[in-house]
Design an enzyme around this catalytic site. Structure first.
Site, PDB file in Angstrom:
ATOM      1  N   LYS A 199     -17.921 -44.970 -16.538  1.00  0.00           N
ATOM      2  CA  LYS A 199     -18.252 -44.350 -17.818  1.00  0.00           C
ATOM      3  C   LYS A 199     -17.570 -45.145 -18.921  1.00  0.00           C
ATOM      4  O   LYS A 199     -16.344 -45.270 -18.944  1.00  0.00           O
ATOM      5  CB  LYS A 199     -17.783 -42.896 -17.829  1.00  0.00           C
ATOM      6  N   ARG A 209     -21.512 -35.427 -28.949  1.00  0.00           N
ATOM      7  CA  ARG A 209     -20.292 -34.865 -29.550  1.00  0.00           C
ATOM      8  C   ARG A 209     -20.649 -33.965 -30.728  1.00  0.00           C
ATOM      9  O   ARG A 209     -19.948 -33.003 -30.998  1.00  0.00           O
ATOM     10  CB  ARG A 209     -19.331 -35.986 -29.933  1.00  0.00           C
ATOM     11  N   LYS A 221     -11.242 -42.782 -26.988  1.00  0.00           N
ATOM     12  CA  LYS A 221     -11.176 -42.542 -25.547  1.00  0.00           C
ATOM     13  C   LYS A 221     -10.975 -43.838 -24.752  1.00  0.00           C
ATOM     14  O   LYS A 221     -11.216 -43.888 -23.552  1.00  0.00           O
ATOM     15  CB  LYS A 221     -12.434 -41.788 -25.085  1.00  0.00           C
ATOM     16  N   GLU A 237     -14.213 -49.158  -9.859  1.00  0.00           N
ATOM     17  CA  GLU A 237     -14.163 -47.705 -10.094  1.00  0.00           C
ATOM     18  C   GLU A 237     -15.081 -46.959  -9.116  1.00  0.00           C
ATOM     19  O   GLU A 237     -14.721 -45.920  -8.571  1.00  0.00           O
ATOM     20  CB  GLU A 237     -14.590 -47.391 -11.534  1.00  0.00           C
ATOM     21  N   LYS A 252     -22.825 -44.895 -16.841  1.00  0.00           N
ATOM     22  CA  LYS A 252     -23.122 -44.238 -18.105  1.00  0.00           C
ATOM     23  C   LYS A 252     -22.529 -45.024 -19.248  1.00  0.00           C
ATOM     24  O   LYS A 252     -21.371 -45.415 -19.131  1.00  0.00           O
ATOM     25  CB  LYS A 252     -22.493 -42.832 -18.044  1.00  0.00           C
ATOM     26  N   SER A 278     -27.114 -39.347 -24.963  1.00  0.00           N
ATOM     27  CA  SER A 278     -27.633 -38.732 -26.184  1.00  0.00           C
ATOM     28  C   SER A 278     -28.087 -39.760 -27.231  1.00  0.00           C
ATOM     29  O   SER A 278     -29.138 -39.587 -27.845  1.00  0.00           O
ATOM     30  CB  SER A 278     -26.581 -37.799 -26.773  1.00  0.00           C
ATOM     31  N   TYR A 317     -32.272 -36.545 -21.323  1.00  0.00           N
ATOM     32  CA  TYR A 317     -32.770 -35.476 -22.189  1.00  0.00           C
ATOM     33  C   TYR A 317     -34.291 -35.525 -22.293  1.00  0.00           C
ATOM     34  O   TYR A 317     -34.906 -34.605 -22.817  1.00  0.00           O
ATOM     35  CB  TYR A 317     -32.120 -35.581 -23.578  1.00  0.00           C
TER      36      TYR A 317
HETATM   37  C1  PBG Z   1     -17.373 -35.763 -21.961  1.00  0.00           C
HETATM   38  C2  PBG Z   1     -18.780 -36.159 -21.844  1.00  0.00           C
HETATM   39  C3  PBG Z   1     -19.452 -36.947 -22.784  1.00  0.00           C
HETATM   40  C4  PBG Z   1     -20.769 -37.055 -22.357  1.00  0.00           C
HETATM   41  C5  PBG Z   1     -20.889 -36.349 -21.169  1.00  0.00           C
HETATM   42  N1  PBG Z   1     -19.637 -35.804 -20.849  1.00  0.00           N
HETATM   43  C6  PBG Z   1     -19.003 -37.506 -24.076  1.00  0.00           C
HETATM   44  C7  PBG Z   1     -17.720 -38.149 -24.199  1.00  0.00           C
HETATM   45  O1  PBG Z   1     -17.155 -38.702 -23.248  1.00  0.00           O
HETATM   46  O2  PBG Z   1     -17.206 -38.112 -25.318  1.00  0.00           O
HETATM   47  C8  PBG Z   1     -21.820 -37.799 -23.137  1.00  0.00           C
HETATM   48  C9  PBG Z   1     -23.224 -37.545 -22.787  1.00  0.00           C
HETATM   49  C10 PBG Z   1     -24.197 -37.989 -23.810  1.00  0.00           C
HETATM   50  O3  PBG Z   1     -23.880 -38.681 -24.802  1.00  0.00           O
HETATM   51  O4  PBG Z   1     -25.366 -37.629 -23.642  1.00  0.00           O
HETATM   52  N2  PBG Z   1     -16.627 -35.478 -20.870  1.00  0.00           N
END
Ligand code: PBG
Length: 328
Positions: A199, A209, A221, A237, A252, A278, A317
């Protein structure tokens, strides 16, 4: 000039029949996983502004939505809670509240649509007043080992409420092993783990968010999510997570990381998921609404790209729309 070319690859594209015979990859309904945003209330539906077509839904409407998705033959959903600020604190205590919004929703969906697979998200950010996925210490650092028991307790609480597959999205080291142990100790040996293994610290999460109001209150992050420049690290990982007991691994975001899906799928002996996040949805949707792209064709081509790269499953989505197109 030699007019009789020895090799004519176009022969295999000569008609739709031939093209369908030689097609190497395909997209099917069973590839799709639909993410859903849960809010409190009843008959409550709040559009996510940066994701046209996607709403935050109260538990009763989530149940309705899940019925629709199951009828379309979508096999699974992944749920995310959007909580009010008053429910957030530094240790994400609301995340293990048996009567919390998330757990209540899981129970109602499981009861109403038992054949739909429920994937739950494990990370502190939706419940954290800091907006981080782990515990923040007095120096503002995200501390790994103090976070692990919180994640394990969250996973157990979700399994109790009906989760079929736990998806840790926090990127703390060692969390898959700790979650596996905790689930097994509570008798949830049949509950799977889909690890967000690779990720990335990505700007593509922006609309998500917004939807959860979960942006970090300070800092970023980057000390736990991966550097977008790296691919070797993604393989490491994924292998670590598999070693700790992950049943599935995930890459991701999706589109900017197709090479990572390929690299991980080549070494993984468990199925690989991709999260078409997203920001990717927002871009396709916005251009589609503007009439600048043929939305349906672009989305289907994108989904096929994930399959070609090596993904077995796609969190997207677009899932409901794609399922509607595939069904018709
Ligand atoms: C957080 C989490 C995130 C997403 C899924 N779980 C955002 C982040 O790490 O800030 C993002 C998914 C998306 O953007 O569709 N644990």
């Amino acid at each position: 000039m030699n007019l009789s070319l020895p090799i004519r690859p176009r022969r295999n594209r000569v008609s739709e029949n031939v093209r369908s015979m030689v097609r190497e990859n395909s997209l099917s309904l069973s590839d799709l996983i639909m993410p859903l945003f849960v809010i409190d209330g009843e008959n409550n539906k709040q559009p996510v502004e940066s994701m046209p077509g996607i709403d935050r839904l109260s538990p009763d409407l989530i149940v309705e939505k899940c019925r629709e998705l199951a009828e379309l033959s979508i096999p699974a959903v992944v749920l995310f809670p959007a909580l009010e600020d008053s429910k957030k604190d530094p240790l994400a205590t609301e995340s293990t509240n048996e009567n919390g919004l998330y757990q209540r929703t899981l129970r109602s969906v499981k009861e109403a649509v038992p054949n739909l697979t429920l994937i739950t998200d494990v990370a502190m950010d939706p419940y954290s007043s800091d907006g981080h996925d782990g515990v923040v210490n007095e120096k503002g650092e995200i501390v790994n080992d103090e976070t692990l028991p919180i994640l394990a307790a969250m996973a157990v609480s979700q399994a109790k409420a009906g989760a079929d597959i736990i998806a840790p999205s926090d990127m703390m080291d060692g969390r898959v092993g700790v979650i596996r142990e905790a689930l097994d100790a509570e008798g949830f040996t049949h509950v799977g783990i889909m690890a967000y293994s690779a990720k990335y610290a990505s700007a593509y999460y922006g609309p998500f968010r917004d939807a959860l109001d979960s942006a970090p209150k300070h800092g970023d992050k980057k000390t736990y999510q991966m550097d977008p420049a790296n691919v070797r690290e993604a393989v490491r990982e994924a292998l670590l997570d598999i070693d700790e007991g992950a049943d599935m691994v995930m890459v991701k975001p999706g589109l900017p990381y197709l090479d990572v899906i390929r690299a991980v799928s080549e070494v993984s002996d468990v199925p690989v998921a991709v999260y078409n996040v997203s920001g990717e949805y927002a871009m396709a949707k916005a251009a589609g609404l503007k009439g600048w792209i043929d939305y349906q064709k672009v989305v289907l081509e994108t989904m096929l790209g994930f399959k070609r790269a090596g993904a077995d499953m796609i969190l997207t989505y677009h899932a409901q729309e794609v399922a509607t197109w595939l069904n018709s």
